[in-house]
Design a protein around this motif. Structure first.
Motif, PDB file in Angstrom:
ATOM      1  N   ASP A 175      -5.829   3.680  -1.600  1.00 21.82           N
ATOM      2  CA  ASP A 175      -6.663   3.066  -0.570  1.00 21.82           C
ATOM      3  C   ASP A 175      -7.843   3.983  -0.223  1.00 21.82           C
ATOM      4  OD1 ASP A 175      -7.627   2.018   1.984  1.00 21.82           O
ATOM      5  OD2 ASP A 175      -5.752   0.892   2.061  1.00 21.82           O
TER       6      ASP A 175
ATOM      7  N   ARG B  69      -9.694   4.054   2.309  1.00 23.98           N
ATOM      8  CA  ARG B  69      -9.886   4.384   3.725  1.00 23.98           C
ATOM      9  C   ARG B  69      -9.389   5.780   4.053  1.00 23.98           C
ATOM     10  NH1 ARG B  69      -7.533  -1.282   5.784  1.00 23.98           N
ATOM     11  NH2 ARG B  69      -6.383  -0.993   3.827  1.00 23.98           N
TER      12      ARG B  69
ATOM     13  N   GLN C 266       2.398   9.526   7.656  1.00 26.97           N
ATOM     14  CA  GLN C 266       3.219   8.313   7.602  1.00 26.97           C
ATOM     15  C   GLN C 266       4.589   8.624   7.014  1.00 26.97           C
ATOM     16  OE1 GLN C 266       1.631   4.909   5.410  1.00 26.97           O
ATOM     17  NE2 GLN C 266       2.805   3.506   6.693  1.00 26.97           N
TER      18      GLN C 266
ATOM     19  N   PHE D  22      -3.920  11.148   9.204  1.00 29.22           N
ATOM     20  CA  PHE D  22      -2.749  10.273   9.206  1.00 29.22           C
ATOM     21  C   PHE D  22      -1.518  11.060   8.796  1.00 29.22           C
ATOM     22  CE2 PHE D  22      -6.065   7.082   8.093  1.00 29.22           C
ATOM     23  CZ  PHE D  22      -5.791   6.118   9.049  1.00 29.22           C
TER      24      PHE D  22
ATOM     25  N   TYR E  18       4.013  11.498   3.946  1.00 26.90           N
ATOM     26  CA  TYR E  18       2.759  12.048   3.422  1.00 26.90           C
ATOM     27  C   TYR E  18       1.787  12.268   4.579  1.00 26.90           C
ATOM     28  CZ  TYR E  18       0.372   7.578   4.063  1.00 26.90           C
ATOM     29  OH  TYR E  18      -0.183   6.447   4.627  1.00 26.90           O
TER      30      TYR E  18
ATOM     31  N   SER F  68       0.371  -3.718   6.774  1.00 24.72           N
ATOM     32  CA  SER F  68       1.563  -2.895   6.548  1.00 24.72           C
ATOM     33  C   SER F  68       2.814  -3.635   7.007  1.00 24.72           C
ATOM     34  CB  SER F  68       1.472  -1.580   7.320  1.00 24.72           C
ATOM     35  OG  SER F  68       0.334  -0.873   6.921  1.00 24.72           O
TER      36      SER F  68
ATOM     37  N   ARG G 179       0.323   2.006  -3.758  1.00 18.01           N
ATOM     38  CA  ARG G 179      -0.797   1.210  -3.232  1.00 18.01           C
ATOM     39  C   ARG G 179      -1.537   1.973  -2.142  1.00 18.01           C
ATOM     40  NH1 ARG G 179       2.984  -2.588  -2.215  1.00 18.01           N
ATOM     41  NH2 ARG G 179       2.351  -2.618  -0.042  1.00 18.01           N
ATOM     42  N   ILE G 180      -0.786   2.590  -1.236  1.00 18.63           N
ATOM     43  CA  ILE G 180      -1.401   3.315  -0.117  1.00 18.63           C
ATOM     44  C   ILE G 180      -2.286   4.451  -0.645  1.00 18.63           C
ATOM     45  CG2 ILE G 180      -0.919   4.852   1.841  1.00 18.63           C
ATOM     46  CD1 ILE G 180       1.672   3.213   2.308  1.00 18.63           C
TER      47      ILE G 180
ATOM     48  N   ASN H 193       3.643  -6.605   4.604  1.00 20.70           N
ATOM     49  CA  ASN H 193       4.162  -6.152   3.300  1.00 20.70           C
ATOM     50  C   ASN H 193       5.493  -5.430   3.446  1.00 20.70           C
ATOM     51  OD1 ASN H 193       1.890  -7.113   2.082  1.00 20.70           O
ATOM     52  ND2 ASN H 193       0.870  -5.134   1.908  1.00 20.70           N
ATOM     53  N   ASN H 194       5.598  -4.616   4.473  1.00 20.23           N
ATOM     54  CA  ASN H 194       6.800  -3.788   4.610  1.00 20.23           C
ATOM     55  C   ASN H 194       8.036  -4.631   4.912  1.00 20.23           C
ATOM     56  OD1 ASN H 194       5.081  -1.716   4.124  1.00 20.23           O
ATOM     57  ND2 ASN H 194       5.143  -0.834   6.174  1.00 20.23           N
TER      58      ASN H 194
HETATM   59  P1  FAD Z   1      -5.524  -5.531  -1.807  1.00 21.08           P
HETATM   60  O1  FAD Z   1      -5.306  -6.097  -0.439  1.00 21.08           O
HETATM   61  O2  FAD Z   1      -5.576  -6.444  -2.989  1.00 21.08           O
HETATM   62  O3  FAD Z   1      -6.830  -4.612  -1.768  1.00 21.08           O
HETATM   63  C1  FAD Z   1      -7.435  -4.064  -2.960  1.00 21.08           C
HETATM   64  C2  FAD Z   1      -7.864  -2.633  -2.733  1.00 21.08           C
HETATM   65  O4  FAD Z   1      -8.735  -2.514  -1.602  1.00 21.08           O
HETATM   66  C3  FAD Z   1      -6.671  -1.722  -2.462  1.00 21.08           C
HETATM   67  O5  FAD Z   1      -6.899  -0.479  -3.120  1.00 21.08           O
HETATM   68  C4  FAD Z   1      -6.714  -1.541  -0.968  1.00 21.08           C
HETATM   69  O6  FAD Z   1      -6.118  -0.301  -0.599  1.00 21.08           O
HETATM   70  C5  FAD Z   1      -8.190  -1.587  -0.650  1.00 21.08           C
HETATM   71  N1  FAD Z   1      -8.472  -2.139   0.680  1.00 21.08           N
HETATM   72  C6  FAD Z   1      -7.860  -3.157   1.296  1.00 21.08           C
HETATM   73  N2  FAD Z   1      -8.385  -3.370   2.518  1.00 21.08           N
HETATM   74  C7  FAD Z   1      -9.384  -2.469   2.666  1.00 21.08           C
HETATM   75  C8  FAD Z   1     -10.324  -2.161   3.719  1.00 21.08           C
HETATM   76  N3  FAD Z   1     -10.372  -2.852   4.871  1.00 21.08           N
HETATM   77  N4  FAD Z   1     -11.183  -1.138   3.526  1.00 21.08           N
HETATM   78  C9  FAD Z   1     -11.157  -0.418   2.384  1.00 21.08           C
HETATM   79  N5  FAD Z   1     -10.301  -0.652   1.353  1.00 21.08           N
HETATM   80  C10 FAD Z   1      -9.430  -1.655   1.503  1.00 21.08           C
HETATM   81  N6  FAD Z   1       0.225  -1.055   3.141  1.00 21.08           N
HETATM   82  C11 FAD Z   1       1.523  -1.400   3.149  1.00 21.08           C
HETATM   83  O7  FAD Z   1       1.893  -2.385   2.505  1.00 21.08           O
HETATM   84  N7  FAD Z   1       2.442  -0.687   3.847  1.00 21.08           N
HETATM   85  C12 FAD Z   1       2.116   0.439   4.572  1.00 21.08           C
HETATM   86  O8  FAD Z   1       2.979   1.041   5.214  1.00 21.08           O
HETATM   87  C13 FAD Z   1       0.741   0.838   4.568  1.00 21.08           C
HETATM   88  N8  FAD Z   1       0.336   1.950   5.238  1.00 21.08           N
HETATM   89  C14 FAD Z   1      -0.971   2.330   5.169  1.00 21.08           C
HETATM   90  C15 FAD Z   1      -1.372   3.509   5.798  1.00 21.08           C
HETATM   91  C16 FAD Z   1      -2.688   3.936   5.725  1.00 21.08           C
HETATM   92  C17 FAD Z   1      -3.100   5.232   6.401  1.00 21.08           C
HETATM   93  C18 FAD Z   1      -3.657   3.153   5.025  1.00 21.08           C
HETATM   94  C19 FAD Z   1      -5.081   3.604   4.951  1.00 21.08           C
HETATM   95  C20 FAD Z   1      -3.267   1.983   4.399  1.00 21.08           C
HETATM   96  C21 FAD Z   1      -1.947   1.551   4.463  1.00 21.08           C
HETATM   97  N9  FAD Z   1      -1.523   0.367   3.849  1.00 21.08           N
HETATM   98  C22 FAD Z   1      -0.186   0.039   3.835  1.00 21.08           C
HETATM   99  C23 FAD Z   1      -2.473  -0.530   3.195  1.00 21.08           C
HETATM  100  C24 FAD Z   1      -2.460  -0.313   1.677  1.00 21.08           C
HETATM  101  O9  FAD Z   1      -3.205   0.824   1.346  1.00 21.08           O
HETATM  102  C25 FAD Z   1      -3.039  -1.532   0.930  1.00 21.08           C
HETATM  103  O10 FAD Z   1      -4.332  -1.825   1.385  1.00 21.08           O
HETATM  104  C26 FAD Z   1      -2.161  -2.752   1.130  1.00 21.08           C
HETATM  105  O11 FAD Z   1      -0.820  -2.430   0.855  1.00 21.08           O
HETATM  106  C27 FAD Z   1      -2.602  -3.909   0.209  1.00 21.08           C
HETATM  107  O12 FAD Z   1      -2.471  -3.461  -1.095  1.00 21.08           O
HETATM  108  P2  FAD Z   1      -2.964  -4.361  -2.334  1.00 21.08           P
HETATM  109  O13 FAD Z   1      -2.768  -3.608  -3.604  1.00 21.08           O
HETATM  110  O14 FAD Z   1      -2.330  -5.707  -2.211  1.00 21.08           O
HETATM  111  O15 FAD Z   1      -4.489  -4.367  -2.110  1.00 21.08           O
END
Ligand code: FAD
Length: 153
Positions: free
Chosen positions: A77, A79, A58, A56, A16, A36, A73-74, A39-40
Motif C-alpha cells: 500500500d 499510503r 499494527q 503506524f 509491523y 480493513s 496487501r498491506i 476484509n478482516n
Molecule cells: P485494491 O483495493 O484493489 O487497491 C489497489 C492498490 O491501491 C493496493 O495496492 C492498495 O493498497 C492501494 N490503495 C487502495 N486504496 C488506496 C488509497 N486510498 N490511497 C492509496 N493507495 C490505495 N487492509 C486489510 O484488508 N486489512 C487490514 O488490517 C489493513 N490494514 C491497513 C493498515 C494500514 C496502515 C494501511 C495503510 C492499509 C491497510 N489496509 C488493510 C488496506 C490494504 O493496504 C489494502 O488497501 C486493502 O486490503 C485492499 O487491498 P486490495 O489488494 O484489494 O487493493
C-alpha cells in the motif's frame, strides 16, 4: 476472498511498524479502517491499528495464510512505507479476539494523556528497534489492548 477456518491453519500473530507517506487525515484513517474491517471479517483477522504522528503499528492475528495474505496487501500500500515486521509467531489464543480491527489514534490528546502508557512508548512507536525482544513487543501490545478497550473507534 476465501476465508480459512482456524482449525485448518495455525493461528499467528504478526506485528509491523510503518511510516505514513503523507500526514493522515481523519478521513484517511476512517477509509483504511472501513476496508480493513470488511476484509478482516472475511479473513478471520483480528487485531489493533495504532497511529501517531505519521507512524503506524499494527497487530494482525488469525490463520497463517490469512495473516500472510493480508500483510502482503498491506505492505504494498502506497499510503505507507518502511513497513517492518517486528514480530511473527504462532499463538494459541487471540489477544484481540473480539475485534475485527481495533483502532487507537494516539494523536488524540485525550488518549495520549492516559496514564496506561508512558511518553517513552509514544516516542517509540514507529521505531522497530524497540521490538528487538519479543517480550517487549508483547507487553506493548498488552498495554494498548487496555487502551483500545476504552477507545475503540
Ligand atoms: P485494491 O483495493 O484493489 O487497491 C489497489 C492498490 O491501491 C493496493 O495496492 C492498495 O493498497 C492501494 N490503495 C487502495 N486504496 C488506496 C488509497 N486510498 N490511497 C492509496 N493507495 C490505495 N487492509 C486489510 O484488508 N486489512 C487490514 O488490517 C489493513 N490494514 C491497513 C493498515 C494500514 C496502515 C494501511 C495503510 C492499509 C491497510 N489496509 C488493510 C488496506 C490494504 O493496504 C489494502 O488497501 C486493502 O486490503 C485492499 O487491498 P486490495 O489488494 O484489494 O487493493
Amino acid at each position: 476472498m476465501n476465508s480459512v477456518p482456524d482449525k485448518l491453519d495455525k493461528l499467528m500473530m504478526l506485528i509491523y511498524t510503518s511510516i505514513a507517506t503523507r500526514p493522515m487525515t481523519e478521513q484517511d484513517l476512517i477509509d483504511i479502517l472501513a476496508v480493513s474491517r470488511k476484509n478482516n471479517a472475511l479473513n478471520q483477522i483480528t487485531g489493533l491499528l495504532l497511529y501517531h504522528n505519521g507512524s503506524f503499528m499494527q497487530v494482525l492475528e488469525g490463520p497463517r495464510a490469512c495473516v500472510e495474505y493480508t500483510y502482503y496487501r498491506i505492505a504494498r500500500d502506497k499510503r505507507h512505507h518502511y513497513v517492518t515486521t517486528v514480530l511473527h509467531q504462532p499463538i494459541t489464543v487471540r489477544t484481540f479476539g473480539a475485534w475485527k480491527m481495533s483502532f487507537v489514534n494516539l494523536s488524540n490528546p485525550t488518549i495520549a494523556e492516559d496514564p496506561a502508557f508512558s511518553r517513552h512508548m509514544l516516542d517509540a512507536l514507529g521505531d522497530p528497534g524497540l521490538f528487538q525482544h519479543n517480550s517487549i513487543a508483547i507487553s506493548f501490545v498488552e498495554t494498548f489492548r487496555f487502551l483500545a478497550r476504552a477507545n475503540t473507534a
